[in-house]
Design an enzyme around this catalytic site. Structure first.
Site, PDB file in Angstrom:
ATOM      1  N   GLY A 108       0.836  -1.200   0.000  1.00 20.80           N
ATOM      2  CA  GLY A 108       0.000   0.000   0.000  1.00 20.80           C
ATOM      3  C   GLY A 108       0.869   1.247   0.000  1.00 20.80           C
ATOM      4  O   GLY A 108       0.452   2.317  -0.428  1.00 20.80           O
ATOM      5  N   GLU A 164      -1.817  14.346   1.645  1.00 21.10           N
ATOM      6  CA  GLU A 164      -0.397  14.501   1.263  1.00 21.10           C
ATOM      7  C   GLU A 164      -0.154  14.164  -0.202  1.00 21.10           C
ATOM      8  O   GLU A 164       0.800  13.476  -0.541  1.00 21.10           O
ATOM      9  CB  GLU A 164       0.457  13.565   2.140  1.00 21.10           C
ATOM     10  N   CYS A 197       8.344  10.396  10.043  1.00 17.41           N
ATOM     11  CA  CYS A 197       9.046   9.872   8.857  1.00 17.41           C
ATOM     12  C   CYS A 197      10.147  10.812   8.374  1.00 17.41           C
ATOM     13  O   CYS A 197      11.195  10.353   7.902  1.00 17.41           O
ATOM     14  CB  CYS A 197       8.053   9.616   7.735  1.00 17.41           C
TER      15      CYS A 197
HETATM   16  O1  FUB Z   1       2.964   6.381   5.501  1.00 16.01           O
HETATM   17  C1  FUB Z   1       4.322   6.431   5.867  1.00 16.01           C
HETATM   18  C2  FUB Z   1       4.838   7.848   5.780  1.00 16.01           C
HETATM   19  O2  FUB Z   1       4.124   8.656   6.696  1.00 16.01           O
HETATM   20  C3  FUB Z   1       4.613   8.520   4.446  1.00 16.01           C
HETATM   21  O3  FUB Z   1       5.622   8.306   3.531  1.00 16.01           O
HETATM   22  C4  FUB Z   1       4.507   9.944   4.827  1.00 16.01           C
HETATM   23  O4  FUB Z   1       3.909  10.709   3.841  1.00 16.01           O
HETATM   24  C5  FUB Z   1       3.730   9.887   6.120  1.00 16.01           C
HETATM   25  O5  FUB Z   1       2.367   9.857   5.887  1.00 16.01           O
HETATM   26 ZN    ZN Z   2       8.038  12.452   5.902  1.00 11.75          ZN
END
Ligand code: FUB
Ligand code: ZN
Length: 664
Positions: free
Chosen positions: A202, A331, A427
């Site tokens: 996903g 995002e 992240c």
């Molecule tokens: O879903 C994992 C990470 O967290 C994504 O790459 C970022 O955009 C943040 O939503």
């Molecule tokens: Zn990030």
């Protein structure tokens, strides 16, 4: 013919640059120790949560439990899993950054911490090779049941990347063995063979990681698995959509209630996709893997798809700062030319992914122009993502900030006017750390007969060319005097070439060998400099590097009638600290004279500040305080000070503006 172009080994690159060198030294000295504290629950995240603001998700965590989750999964500690389902990746990215520090000889005490973390990760691996603290602790019976949200394959990808980096840095196979065992388990679950699951991540990431694993092990099964994951995307029925419909009792992200195929780039097979859609980080991680596979498998169709996608992003969907992802909600990318400046996303990770994609496109095509974008993302959004001290971070990177309207529980709550200490979705900070710790990989690349210089970041490279030891000293002062000096030392006379990217911001470039002007051939955007004798030769690139005002394509509705200021690859911005409040009333002439001034005291690099004349528009109507009144305006002339966007918000917090209104 095999394309052997590859990034130079960072172990043999020393960064001496006054800007990047400062961050690289800080990585091991302070950035990773700070982040280690955060991963171990020593940084309060209650006031600085990005994810809750973004997704309406309310968590009770006040600190990160990232390392504790591994301890619990390893049986060293009792307790429940806490934090994001993909929180393991914070540790993996931290470890990858630490491995790069070990590799470049800057780790110091970090080495011990990295080794301990490797041991802990290994202890958390389950007997069958499975490794994921969320599913192991909280939902063991749900393994592989929620690929859309569960992030198991995404986490596995970051584990593999860390393992490969740690192996290169230390020669130890301990983590690589862990990663291989997990990848092999994944290969027994997923694949084209009958009886195996036809699902895919996903959140893409494992695909590019599997290519790295293949490059270390030369085991084709890892490359095949990466190809399999890509080739399943876009098939009907859509695996992720069907999964979402059939697993309604196991939802992890409330905001995915209207999950769509574009979000995770499953609306079409990747090679048929022509525009960047959906979640920006997922997209660029997938495109990076596609570029890797196009190179490894000599896949012309994949290469063409990558070129089309790159073109779409960089000519229609990218901010002047190299930021991507126009929608704060989810995002994600939106539509061509939709580039709002104050409420976009421009996640730090997305620009890192864009750098990764650009680097891979360059390795695939040898075309220097990809590095224009890598440089734009690195010198602007990625650097802006971290404070000058290395202990505060932007997740979202706006081009316009009015702090008062970045209010929680509104459509602006994802935009933070100041960098944050940490996040429950953390992240970006370790992603920035791993990128800066390995920044040498974006400077130099090599094949059998050429060294490529892709970025003018002052540094030293030791390598071997045609069996000869070669040292390159790259001294870049183009922001001060328009000069880049490249001294090449080689032990014997085998001919090779140094190929120097000539960026578009260098106007009227002239090359000299020692003191004599030369006219090198330009191939694919690189000046080809022949090195044919032993000893030392100095090539100098001299050019005009001037600050300039830039206008956006007039399809970019947000920027119509506006100007941005650039100097070299650096975008500049106005800050309240120098220019006062309400930057929205600033107007500048597009022929405004721009003067260089001193750099900002105590901040990294010697990037000058810039001064230009401007005007403030003031309403002078009689009912001064009225919300609306008969128009009557005056213009107040004044001088404006602009600072590099990458260093904004390192002084008193306040308003910030990149795109200024133009006086017409
Ligand atoms: O879903 C994992 C990470 O967290 C994504 O790459 C970022 O955009 C943040 O939503
Ligand atoms: Zn990030």
């Amino acid at each position: 013919m095999a394309n052997k172009l590859h990034p130079s080994n960072i172990q043999h690159i020393e960064i001496t640059d006054s800007l990047f060198g400062r961050y690289v030294s800080m990585i091991a000295e302070s950035i990773l120790p700070y982040q280690w504290g955060a991963l171990n629950g020593r940084v309060d995240i209650s006031d600085s949560d990005q994810w809750e603001a973004l997704n309406g998700r309310v968590t009770n965590e006040r600190v990160s439990s990232c390392i504790d989750n591994f301890r619990i999964a390893a049986g060293e500690k009792k307790g429940a899993h806490s934090g994001a389902v993909f929180q393991d990746t914070d540790a993996y990215k931290w470890l990858e950054a630490a491995a790069y520090c070990i590799q470049i000889g800057k780790a110091g005490a970090l080495k011990e911490q990295a080794d301990e973390l490797v041991d802990l990760i290994a202890s958390a691996q389950q007997p069958d090779g499975y490794l994921n603290t969320y599913f192991t602790i909280a939902n063991p019976e749900k393994r592989w049941k929620n690929l859309a949200e569960g992030h198991e394959l995404y986490c596995a990808g970051h584990l593999i990347e860390a393992a490969v980096a740690y192996y290169h840095a230390t020669g130890s196979e301990k983590l690589l063995t862990v990663a291989k065992r997990f990848a092999d388990l994944i290969g027994t679950v997923f694949g084209p063979e009958e009886g195996k699951c036809k699902g895919y991540p996903g959140h893409q990431e494992i695909e590019l990681a599997l290519v790295k694993l293949y490059r270390v092990t030369r085991e084709n099964r890892y490359l095949d698995l990466a190809r399999f994951f890509l080739s399943e995307r876009g098939k009907e029925p859509n695996y992720l959509i069907r999964e979402m419909e059939t697993t309604k009792d196991f939802r992890l992200f409330p905001e995915f209630s209207h999950y769509d195929a574009e979000y995770a780039q499953t609306h079409l097979p990747p090679i048929e996709q022509t525009s960047a859609e959906g979640h920006a980080v997922r997209a660029v991680y997938m495109f990076s893997a596609m570029a890797d596979l196009a190179k490894e498998c000599d896949d012309e169709q994949m290469k063409q798809a990558c070129k089309t996608l790159w073109e779409n992003i960089t000519t229609k969907r990218m901010y002047i700062t190299g930021g991507i992802g126009s929608s704060g909600l989810l995002e994600r990318f939106t539509v061509d030319y939709d580039l709002p400046n104050d409420r976009m996303y421009c996640e730090s990770c997305a620009s890192i992914g864009l750098m990764m994609f650009g680097q891979r496109m360059n390795l695939l095509t040898r075309d220097a122009s990809y590095y224009e974008v890598v440089e734009r993302a690195l010198c602007n959004t990625v650097l802006a993502g971290i404070s000058a001290k290395g202990d505060r971070y932007f997740y979202v990177n706006p081009l316009e900030v009015w702090p008062d309207n970045c209010k929680s529980s509104t459509s602006m709550s994802h935009v933070k006017p100041v960098r944050q200490e940490w996040f429950s979705c953390a992240c970006c900070p370790p992603n920035i750390a791993r990128t800066l710790a390995s920044v040498g990989q974006y400077i130099y690349s090599e094949d059998e007969k050429s060294i490529y210089i892709n970025q003018f970041i002052s540094s030293k490279l030791h390598t071997a060319m045609v069996g000869t030891d070669v040292t390159i000293h790259l001294n870049s002062s183009y922001m001060q005097d328009g000069c880049v000096r490249i001294t090449v030392e080689s032990a014997c006379a085998h001919p090779f070439t140094v190929r120097v990217r000539v960026p578009s911001f260098l106007k009227k470039p002239v090359f000299l060998l020692d003191d004599t002007e030369i006219s090198p051939v330009i191939e694919n955007g690189y000046a080809v400099l022949a090195v044919s004798r032993a000893g030392e030769q100095t090539f100098t690139l001299r050019a005009l590097v001037e600050p300039e005002l830039v206008a956006a394509n007039d399809q970019v509705r947000s920027d119509i009638g506006k100007l941005a200021l650039m100097f070299g690859p650096f975008v500049y911005c106005l800050e309240e600290a120098d220019n006062g409040k309400n930057l929205a009333n600033v107007f500048v002439g597009y022929n405004a004279a721009i003067q260089r001034r001193d750099s900002l005291a105590k901040l990294p690099g010697d990037l000058p500040t810039l001064c230009l004349d401007g005007e403030r528009l003031v309403r002078t109507t009689e009912q001064a305080g009225a919300l609306y009144a008969k128009p009557k305006f005056e213009k107040a002339k004044g001088s404006l000070t602009a600072v590099p966007y990458c260093l904004w918000c390192n002084r008193d917090p306040g308003e910030m503006l990149v795109w200024m209104k133009a006086q017409l």
